[in-house]
Design an enzyme around this catalytic site. Structure first.
Site, PDB file in Angstrom:
ATOM      1  N   LYS A 156      27.438  50.968  80.095  1.00  0.00           N
ATOM      2  CA  LYS A 156      27.556  49.979  81.170  1.00  0.00           C
ATOM      3  C   LYS A 156      26.365  50.098  82.126  1.00  0.00           C
ATOM      4  O   LYS A 156      25.801  49.091  82.568  1.00  0.00           O
ATOM      5  CB  LYS A 156      28.880  50.164  81.916  1.00  0.00           C
ATOM      6  CG  LYS A 156      30.070  49.683  81.102  1.00  0.00           C
ATOM      7  CD  LYS A 156      31.414  50.169  81.602  1.00  0.00           C
ATOM      8  CE  LYS A 156      32.487  49.784  80.585  1.00  0.00           C
ATOM      9  NZ  LYS A 156      33.792  50.343  80.824  1.00  0.00           N
ATOM     10  N   GLN A 209      37.174  53.497  84.829  1.00  0.00           N
ATOM     11  CA  GLN A 209      37.194  53.705  83.379  1.00  0.00           C
ATOM     12  C   GLN A 209      38.533  54.311  82.944  1.00  0.00           C
ATOM     13  O   GLN A 209      38.988  55.299  83.512  1.00  0.00           O
ATOM     14  CB  GLN A 209      36.024  54.638  82.988  1.00  0.00           C
ATOM     15  CG  GLN A 209      35.854  54.842  81.513  1.00  0.00           C
ATOM     16  CD  GLN A 209      35.435  53.554  80.791  1.00  0.00           C
ATOM     17  OE1 GLN A 209      34.566  52.822  81.243  1.00  0.00           O
ATOM     18  NE2 GLN A 209      36.072  53.286  79.678  1.00  0.00           N
ATOM     19  N   ASP A 230      36.899  43.820  85.348  1.00  0.00           N
ATOM     20  CA  ASP A 230      37.556  44.095  84.063  1.00  0.00           C
ATOM     21  C   ASP A 230      38.673  43.079  83.802  1.00  0.00           C
ATOM     22  O   ASP A 230      39.171  42.969  82.680  1.00  0.00           O
ATOM     23  CB  ASP A 230      38.189  45.506  84.077  1.00  0.00           C
ATOM     24  CG  ASP A 230      37.364  46.528  83.310  1.00  0.00           C
ATOM     25  OD1 ASP A 230      36.513  46.121  82.496  1.00  0.00           O
ATOM     26  OD2 ASP A 230      37.592  47.737  83.518  1.00  0.00           O
TER      27      ASP A 230
END
Ligand code: NAD
Length: 285
Positions: free
Chosen positions: A52, A96, A119
């Site tokens: 990322k 995460q 997300d």
């Protein structure tokens, strides 16, 4: 022999597009920033987070990785999430997953400000997706839709089968296909006659987490097969959920692993982060 849907090529194109827009925003004095929080030392998570950061660099997006030790408490993590929510220089924020067992993932995700939830995991964004309102789409299923559209084949009216019903892949995948007017069947570990159902699919999406789960006898001649799975094989290499070589003989299009959905997932995160910055600066799409 199936044509390959290259996640690498599509992701590069998407990132170039994002980079151009980020550059334009910079010219207007607007910077784009993503914060990624990681807790503990899970090797796969570390690899994903590094990916990322690399994508952000390629797109001209500023990125900050906040690392917490394994024994971090839920409250300490929530404090950081709240601080990022309040920080006007942070456009996108993600935590995460998976988190250590002593931390409740739901509490942490629910704490992320929906306008920074790149997300697309918060209940607000999920709810908006369900009713077809503007929202941040979850990156993996959004990337799969892009891959399907890249084939030039219509999704409208097609029979789509999704294997797997997780909140981050299977369920939203089924919703997005439905939004594209496919007729969708969502299969899972309790589904009976799975192979029969899969054989009817014009579009087959595998998100199970088991190497070579989808075999050639489960695939209709000429189907489009999207392989979301990422499994570390006994050979130490990454494999999808689909028996790639055998299924390639039958499908019209197929995504490879690696080099498929994973790269598109990352590119969609860049798109969402740019979108977050645009919305926060009053530039709606
Ligand atoms: P998960 O474990 O949360 O869900 C797996 C799903 O598979 C469950 O809904 C379960 O019902 C279903 N399933 C299990 N056994 C089955 C069976 N025998 N028959 C039918 N269905 C069955 O996993 P997930 O988070 O959705 O991830 C799935 C896979 O996708 C994993 O390999 C994961 O690593 C990968 N993944 C890839 C990306 C990417 O960017 N490419 C992103 C997320 C997840």
């Amino acid at each position: 022999m199936a044509m390959l849907i290259s996640g690498k090529e599509l992701a590069e194109k998407e990132k170039e597009k994002v980079a151009r827009e980020v550059e334009t925003l910079r010219g207007e004095g607007i910077r784009v920033k993503l914060v990624v929080i990681i807790v503990g030392d899970d090797p796969a998570s570390k690899t994903y987070v590094a990916g990322k950061a690399k994508d952000c660099a390629a797109c001209g997006i500023e990125s900050e990785v906040v690392r917490f030790p394994q024994q971090t408490t839920e409250e300490e993590l929530l404090e950081k999430v709240r601080a990022c929510n309040e920080d006007p220089t942070v456009n996108g924020l993600l935590v995460q997953l998976p988190l250590p067992k002593h931390i409740c993932e739901k509490n942490v995700i629910n704490a992320i400000a929906p306008e920074k939830d790149v997300d697309g995991f918060t209940p607000v964004n999920v709810g908006r997706m369900v009713i077809g309102e503007s929202c941040f789409l979850p990156c993996t299923p959004a990337g799969c839709i892009e891959m399907l559209q890249s084939t030039g084949l219509p999704i409208d009216g097609k029979k789509a089968v999704v294997i797997g019903r997780s909140n981050i892949v299977g369920k939203p995948m089924a919703l997005l296909l439905c939004a594209q007017n496919a007729t969708v069947t969502l299969c899972h570990s309790h589904t009976r006659d799975l192979a029969d159902i899969c054989r009817q699919a014009d579009i087959l999406v595998a998100a199970v987490g088991r190497e070579s789960f989808v075999t050639a006898d489960m695939v209709k001649e000429g189907a489009v097969v999207i392989d979301v799975g990422i499994n570390r094989g006994a050979d130490g290499k990454l494999h999808g959920d689909v028996d790639f070589s055998a299924v390639s003989e039958k499908a019209a299009f197929i995504t490879p692993v690696p080099g498929g959905v994973g790269l598109m997932t990352r590119a969609m995160l860049m798109r969402n982060t740019l979108e977050a910055a645009k919305r926060q600066s009053g530039r709606f799409e």
